[in-house]
Structure formats: structure tokens, C-alpha cells
Motif scaffolding. Structure first.
Motif, PDB file in Angstrom:
ATOM      1  N   PRO A  13     -13.654  -3.245   8.445  1.00 32.19           N
ATOM      2  CA  PRO A  13     -12.269  -2.546   7.548  1.00 32.19           C
ATOM      3  C   PRO A  13     -12.270  -2.773   6.227  1.00 32.19           C
ATOM      4  N   ALA A  14     -12.495  -1.937   5.717  1.00 36.85           N
ATOM      5  CA  ALA A  14     -12.672  -1.797   3.839  1.00 36.85           C
ATOM      6  C   ALA A  14     -13.655  -2.265   3.327  1.00 36.85           C
ATOM      7  N   ILE A  15     -15.372  -2.717   4.367  1.00 38.39           N
ATOM      8  CA  ILE A  15     -16.495  -2.954   3.716  1.00 38.39           C
ATOM      9  C   ILE A  15     -17.114  -1.699   4.450  1.00 38.39           C
ATOM     10  N   SER A  16     -17.230  -0.525   2.814  1.00 34.44           N
ATOM     11  CA  SER A  16     -18.039   0.954   3.058  1.00 34.44           C
ATOM     12  C   SER A  16     -17.142   1.424   3.848  1.00 34.44           C
ATOM     13  N   ASP A  17     -16.378   1.021   3.958  1.00 34.54           N
ATOM     14  CA  ASP A  17     -15.851   2.506   4.668  1.00 34.54           C
ATOM     15  C   ASP A  17     -14.125   2.376   3.780  1.00 34.54           C
ATOM     16  N   PRO A  18     -12.830   3.507   4.337  1.00 36.99           N
ATOM     17  CA  PRO A  18     -12.903   4.415   3.947  1.00 36.99           C
ATOM     18  C   PRO A  18     -10.817   2.988   3.832  1.00 36.99           C
ATOM     19  N   GLY A  19     -10.885   2.122   4.545  1.00 35.73           N
ATOM     20  CA  GLY A  19      -9.441   1.385   4.360  1.00 35.73           C
ATOM     21  C   GLY A  19      -9.798   0.174   3.673  1.00 35.73           C
ATOM     22  N   ALA A  20     -10.348   0.873   2.605  1.00 38.37           N
ATOM     23  CA  ALA A  20     -10.364   0.022   1.110  1.00 38.37           C
ATOM     24  C   ALA A  20      -9.742   0.969  -0.080  1.00 38.37           C
ATOM     25  N   ASP A  21      -9.286   1.813  -0.073  1.00 36.58           N
ATOM     26  CA  ASP A  21      -8.370   3.158  -0.677  1.00 36.58           C
ATOM     27  C   ASP A  21      -6.677   2.949   0.114  1.00 36.58           C
ATOM     28  N   LEU A  22      -6.860   2.436   1.834  1.00 36.83           N
ATOM     29  CA  LEU A  22      -5.839   1.898   2.373  1.00 36.83           C
ATOM     30  C   LEU A  22      -5.123   0.569   1.125  1.00 36.83           C
ATOM     31  N   VAL A  23      -5.769  -0.039   1.370  1.00 35.12           N
ATOM     32  CA  VAL A  23      -5.709  -1.547   0.825  1.00 35.12           C
ATOM     33  C   VAL A  23      -5.228  -1.553  -0.078  1.00 35.12           C
ATOM     34  N   LYS A  24      -5.939  -0.949  -1.561  1.00 36.17           N
ATOM     35  CA  LYS A  24      -5.704  -0.551  -2.485  1.00 36.17           C
ATOM     36  C   LYS A  24      -3.815  -0.348  -3.051  1.00 36.17           C
ATOM     37  N   LEU A  25      -3.974   0.714  -2.078  1.00 33.51           N
ATOM     38  CA  LEU A  25      -2.414   1.212  -1.854  1.00 33.51           C
ATOM     39  C   LEU A  25      -1.118   0.619  -0.865  1.00 33.51           C
ATOM     40  N   ALA A  26      -2.132  -0.121  -0.658  1.00 32.80           N
ATOM     41  CA  ALA A  26      -0.638  -1.481   0.164  1.00 32.80           C
ATOM     42  C   ALA A  26      -0.479  -2.447  -0.956  1.00 32.80           C
ATOM     43  N   VAL A  27      -1.489  -2.684  -1.846  1.00 35.63           N
ATOM     44  CA  VAL A  27      -1.374  -4.210  -2.828  1.00 35.63           C
ATOM     45  C   VAL A  27      -0.198  -3.137  -3.802  1.00 35.63           C
ATOM     46  N   ALA A  28      -0.471  -1.999  -4.679  1.00 35.06           N
ATOM     47  CA  ALA A  28       0.268  -1.317  -4.979  1.00 35.06           C
ATOM     48  C   ALA A  28       1.950  -1.807  -4.876  1.00 35.06           C
ATOM     49  N   GLU A  29       1.558  -1.536  -3.861  1.00 38.31           N
ATOM     50  CA  GLU A  29       2.930  -1.399  -2.824  1.00 38.31           C
ATOM     51  C   GLU A  29       3.557  -2.474  -2.294  1.00 38.31           C
ATOM     52  N   ASN A  30       3.039  -3.168  -2.858  1.00 38.50           N
ATOM     53  CA  ASN A  30       3.754  -4.649  -2.515  1.00 38.50           C
ATOM     54  C   ASN A  30       3.717  -5.510  -0.666  1.00 38.50           C
ATOM     55  N   ILE A  31       3.010  -4.276  -0.181  1.00 36.53           N
ATOM     56  CA  ILE A  31       3.208  -4.656   1.156  1.00 36.53           C
ATOM     57  C   ILE A  31       2.045  -5.668   2.100  1.00 36.53           C
ATOM     58  N   ILE A  32       2.967  -6.463   2.802  1.00 36.81           N
ATOM     59  CA  ILE A  32       1.776  -7.460   3.331  1.00 36.81           C
ATOM     60  C   ILE A  32       0.483  -7.751   4.420  1.00 36.81           C
ATOM     61  N   VAL A  38      -8.398  11.774   5.981  1.00 33.51           N
ATOM     62  CA  VAL A  38      -6.882  11.780   5.831  1.00 33.51           C
ATOM     63  C   VAL A  38      -6.238  10.828   4.465  1.00 33.51           C
ATOM     64  N   ASP A  39      -4.894  11.141   3.915  1.00 32.64           N
ATOM     65  CA  ASP A  39      -4.361  11.030   3.160  1.00 32.64           C
ATOM     66  C   ASP A  39      -3.905   9.071   2.794  1.00 32.64           C
ATOM     67  N   ALA A  40      -4.235   8.327   2.384  1.00 33.18           N
ATOM     68  CA  ALA A  40      -3.871   7.148   2.819  1.00 33.18           C
ATOM     69  C   ALA A  40      -2.166   7.191   2.429  1.00 33.18           C
ATOM     70  N   ASN A  41      -1.956   7.762   1.376  1.00 28.27           N
ATOM     71  CA  ASN A  41      -0.245   7.356   1.630  1.00 28.27           C
ATOM     72  C   ASN A  41       0.809   7.963   2.872  1.00 28.27           C
ATOM     73  N   LYS A  42      -0.145   8.427   3.650  1.00 22.47           N
ATOM     74  CA  LYS A  42      -0.121   9.037   5.402  1.00 22.47           C
ATOM     75  C   LYS A  42       1.144   8.108   5.731  1.00 22.47           C
ATOM     76  N   ILE A  43      -0.234   6.287   5.728  1.00 23.07           N
ATOM     77  CA  ILE A  43       0.073   5.678   6.637  1.00 23.07           C
ATOM     78  C   ILE A  43       0.965   4.050   5.642  1.00 23.07           C
ATOM     79  N   ILE A  44       1.380   4.602   4.851  1.00 21.79           N
ATOM     80  CA  ILE A  44       1.904   3.650   3.422  1.00 21.79           C
ATOM     81  C   ILE A  44       3.158   4.224   3.920  1.00 21.79           C
ATOM     82  N   GLN A  45       3.427   4.740   4.353  1.00 17.53           N
ATOM     83  CA  GLN A  45       4.944   5.486   4.666  1.00 17.53           C
ATOM     84  C   GLN A  45       5.357   4.884   6.169  1.00 17.53           C
TER      85      GLN A  45
END
Length: 280
Positions: free
Chosen positions: A84-103, A60-67
Motif C-alpha cells: 500500500p501507498a506505492i502508486s496507491d491512494p494509501g499514501a494520502d491516508l498515511v499522510k493524514l495518519a502521521v498528522a494525527e500522530n496515529i501509529i 473515498v475521503d481518507a478522513n473516514k478511515i482516520i475517524q
């Protein structure tokens, strides 16, 4: 205002390990993004949580969650078990959220790696989490060789169908170091087995459940110099009729070092006479 991304830990086996805060957050957020919605729905039903649930995994594209977060919705990301994010796809979501300055807000809880480490009896002061090793034998060997001279405790995740093979590969690269395998942590059949890597491989018969492997770090610093005792042990084996490869393997086990270190050290003294041995 953007929404908040909550990283919510879930139990790794025992449902009693769910925290009060985790239940509260999962009830209050607008959406829960789960790795496996069927698995998570059982958890939510158990705790009487009725928050809308959507799937989020590696497909699933993480950008859908970012939106959704951009629209001001608060989202809780959960994995099937643990953080989440430990050997888990949540890591990609966190990277995008950081780039978007999301808390991003952690909601801590159970974690298999740390739970296994503290029960292993091995050093907990310094450790490296290596996660799951690659499927390719060649790629696994490369990573294990890179880790062979690390002095801190090593932590791995492994599936039951590969556990015996991986333990044998580790023993081949690391030598017979002290190790611990943790199985079914916090569950009914929780088990910790402590022994050398070679002995652990022999003990595993029909493995079931998810495993964490804790391996003792290398006893020597990187770039060790052969000592007189080291050379004596090697030369004694050669004099007794052992071939070079076997002698190196046995010395590596005796001194609790990797064969790679032994090869490199002996090469320095024998001026490249092991070049062909390393390639075999």
C-alpha cells in the motif's frame, strides 16, 4: 487511545507470497480498507479471513478511515497487489495518519518494482522509482527530460496499452539505453525481456498484463563537457550529410546519453545554432 493503521502487503500474483504475519494481522484487525473490495474479498476467502471490509480508493475521503482510527479501531490498509501507498491512494491516508500522530505499522511483502529490479541485471545500488508516467504526452516528456541525466537506475510502472508508446518515447529521450521489462511478475506467464529501449519497443507486439520498466541510468554526470571524441563523432555525421537533428540523435545513442545533453553541449560550442532545432 487511537487505533493502529497497518499497511499490509498482498501478493502481486502468486498467492503463496502472502506472509503468515499478513494473514494474522488481517484476521485480528477490526476493519480492512481495500482499494477494490471485490478483488480483496477473493483473497480473504482464500485465506479464510472474515474481517469486515470497506472500500478505500482515490474516490473515498481518507478522513473516514482516520475517524475509525480515532475511535480506537485497528485498520489494515491493503492495495489490489503489493505494498500500500506505492502508486496507491494509501499514501494520502498515511499522510493524514502521521498528522494525527496515529501509529502506523508496516507489514511487508511482495513488491513489483523491487522484484523487477533485482531480476533486471541492472545496477541495484542506487535507483529512483518514478511510478506511472502522466497521461499527457507533454507532461511525460517533461518528466523524462528531467530524469534523462540521472545516473541511478530508473523504475517505472506501465499499463499494457501504453507500453510500446512509452518505450519509444523513452528511447527518444534517453537514447538506446539498456533496459528490462518485467511482465506478470510471480504469475504463470512471468517474463523478463532485456535489451536496448528501441529493441524492446520492437519486441512488444500484443502486450498483456502489468509491466515494470527498468532503465539503465545515464553514464555521464550532469552538465557534461563535450570531449574530442564526442565532437569528432558529431562532425563526421554532419560531413557525411546528416542533418543536425539526426546527428545529435545518433551521437546520443552511441555515447548512451540523452539528446537533451547533446543539444546543450553542442549549443555551447556552436553559439546557439541549435536553438531552432530544440523547438522542432
Amino acid at each position: 487511545m487511537t487505533g493502529i493503521l497497518y499497511l499490509v502487503a498482498t501478493p502481486i500474483g502468486n498467492l503463496d507470497d502472502m506472509t503468515f504475519r499478513a494473514v494474522k494481522i488481517l484476521r485480528e484487525v477490526d476493519i480492512i480498507a481495500a482499494e477494490d473490495t471485490r478483488h480483496t474479498r477473493k483473497l480473504l476467502t482464500h485465506f479464510d479471513i472474515h474481517t469486515p471490509l470497506i472500500r478505500y480508493d482515490e474516490f473515498v475521503d481518507a478522513n473516514k478511515i482516520i475517524q475509525l482510527l480515532r475511535e480506537g479501531k485497528n485498520v489494515a490498509c491493503v492495495s489490489d497487489a503489493g505494498m500500500p501507498a506505492i502508486s496507491d491512494p494509501g499514501a494520502d491516508l498515511v499522510k493524514l495518519a502521521v498528522a494525527e500522530n496515529i501509529i502506523i505499522c508496516p507489514v511487508p511483502g511482495a513488491n513489483a518494482a523491487l522484484s523487477a529490479l533485482i531480476c533486471s541485471g541492472l545496477d541495484t545500488a542506487r535507483f529512483t522509482f518514478a511510478g506511472f508516467l502522466p497521461k499527457s504526452t507533454k507532461n511525460r516528456k517533461e518528466i523524462l527530460n528531467d530524469l534523462a541525466t540521472r545516473t541511478e537506475t530508473l523504475i517505472f510502472y506501465e499499463a499494457p496499452h501504453r507500453i510500446k508508446k512509452i518505450l519509444l518515447e523513452m528511447a527518444d529521450v534517453f537514447g538506446n539505453r539498456s533496459a528490462c521489462i518485467a511482465r506478470e511478475i510471480t504469475k504463470i506467464h512471468e517474463e523478463f525481456i532485456r535489451a536496448g529501449l528501441a529493441e524492446l519497443a520492437e519486441k512488444i507486439d500484443t502486450p498483456r498484463g502489468e509491466f515494470v520498466i527498468i532503465v539503465e541510468g545515464c553514464k555521464a554526470e550532469i552538465g557534461i563537457e563535450p570531449t574530442e571524441n564526442f565532437l569528432d563523432a558529431y562532425q563526421k555525421l554532419i560531413a557525411a550529410g546528416a542533418d543536425k537533428k539526426s546527428a545529435v540523435r545518433e551521437v546520443a545513442q552511441k555515447f548512451n546519453l540523452s539528446r537533451r545533453e547533446i543539444y546543450n553541449a553542442v549549443i555551447d560550442f556552436e553559439q546557439g545554432s541549435f536553438d531552432n532545432e530544440q523547438d522542432s
